[in-house]
Design an enzyme around this catalytic site. Structure first.
Site: not given
Lengths: 234, 234
Positions: B105-106
């Site tokens: 994520v991210c």
């Protein structure tokens, strides 16, 4: 909108059995409101567990909180254990009376209701508890985010993100909210269309209702007692 | 989909300076995957602070983790401090080698990249770091969720919720994911259309880029060093 040079005290209530994203979704927004201090308050300053076990620690106990400008009340199964906790209900009443804004997420609305704060108010909550709002004298509105005067209600769980962005815009203007939204890359693309009782496949809704039947029944009994105490006809 | 009777070990990496919703957005989904154990692992078991101060506590240290079936790697400014931390990179390599799924994520993607796990992989990350992916040998794909074989990449911050629901469907089928989505009331209604660099008002984008210019520059220097170490031409 509030004058930009007015510093804001923002605070969230944290408790054992909170649904963590009722807190952490809004956290992402509230912790980025310009010219503000944001702190999380527990009944005590001790760590708690969310309903699925996430360990979260308050910044301080509710007794240490200043008068807040913005009071955020999340929900989750653990809300039920506070519904008759006079220390917490008194704190909510006291804070709400002096706050510029109150922001309720999910079954945080039931807690605000038990504190007697929802009489005559347009409100929403998680779909599984929606029918309980009248016990607290509230007017149930089936929308994801409901703004009633200085109150913002977000429905279930992830609706707290939408509600917090609305609140940010109310407090600091739309550009401030849009800047936070861009940072958060909040352009959601849910992979399925199953986020509401109206849209979810009927068998999945049925299973979901069955899985929360126990807590829902308990919540209803508590809501009836609250109605009696508040003098709300139900 | 994995046989329903195969128990899954799911684990998230937690570190100082994580962007908490990179962890807590997916938490809401991952903690509800049927027939699974979900735990959060820190470099040590000590509490950490997210980039805006949220206090989070791991369940255990990475050294105590079993081989995970699902490895989740969140991002946030603090990822930068782990980019040359051999103990963490080694753990990521080791876990990824044995996992059924890796979920980035991210800017967790940069961490996976530093561990040498992104060579030839279609990947995405937060818009402010998107241009850094080639330093790690990855093929940047400008989509909110990118699935590449057993890997799932979610772009910035809140994209982790969308990615986690996709992953839940990969692991346990669409009905399981839809049930979680209904519980979470995930039918988002962002109040503004400002969640991507393409959609945000230009002045807001400019300010946002300026506000992350420092960390972006630092990340680029680190990415160049990683490229040299990995032997990636850039």
């Amino acid at each position: 909108m509030i004058p930009p040079d007015k510093h804001l005290e923002i605070g969230s209530l944290l408790f054992e059995g909170v649904d963590q994203i009722d807190l952490t979704g809004p956290f992402e927004v509230l912790s980025r409101i310009p010219n503000s201090t944001y702190r999380i308050y527990g009944k005590t300053a001790e760590p708690v567990r969310d309903v699925r076990g996430l360990r979260l620690t308050p910044d301080a106990a509710i007794g240490e909180a200043p008068q807040l400008d913005v009071l955020h009340v999340p929900g989750g199964f653990g809300q039920e254990d506070l519904m008759e906790d006079e220390a917490v209900l008194r704190w909510l009443r006291h804070q709400a009376a002096g706050a510029r804004s109150v922001f309720s997420v999910c079954t945080g609305a039931l807690l605000c209701g038990a504190a007697g704060l929802l009489r005559g108010r347009r409100a929403t909550t998680h779909w599984a508890s929606f029918d309980l709002l009248p016990y607290f004298g509230a007017i149930p509105i089936n929308e994801r985010v409901v703004v009633d005067g200085t109150w913002v209600f977000a429905a279930g769980v992830t609706a707290g993100i939408d509600g917090a962005l609305r609140l940010a815009a109310e407090l600091r203007g739309e550009d401030a909210a849009k800047a936070i939204q861009l940072y958060m890359a909040y352009a959601p693309e849910p992979p399925f269309d199953s986020g509401t009782p109206e849209r979810a496949p009927p068998t999945i809704l049925e299973q979901a209702r069955a899985s929360v039947a126990g807590i829902t029944k308990r919540r209803e009994a508590t809501a009836r007692r609250a109605a009696a105490k508040l003098g709300v006809k139900s």
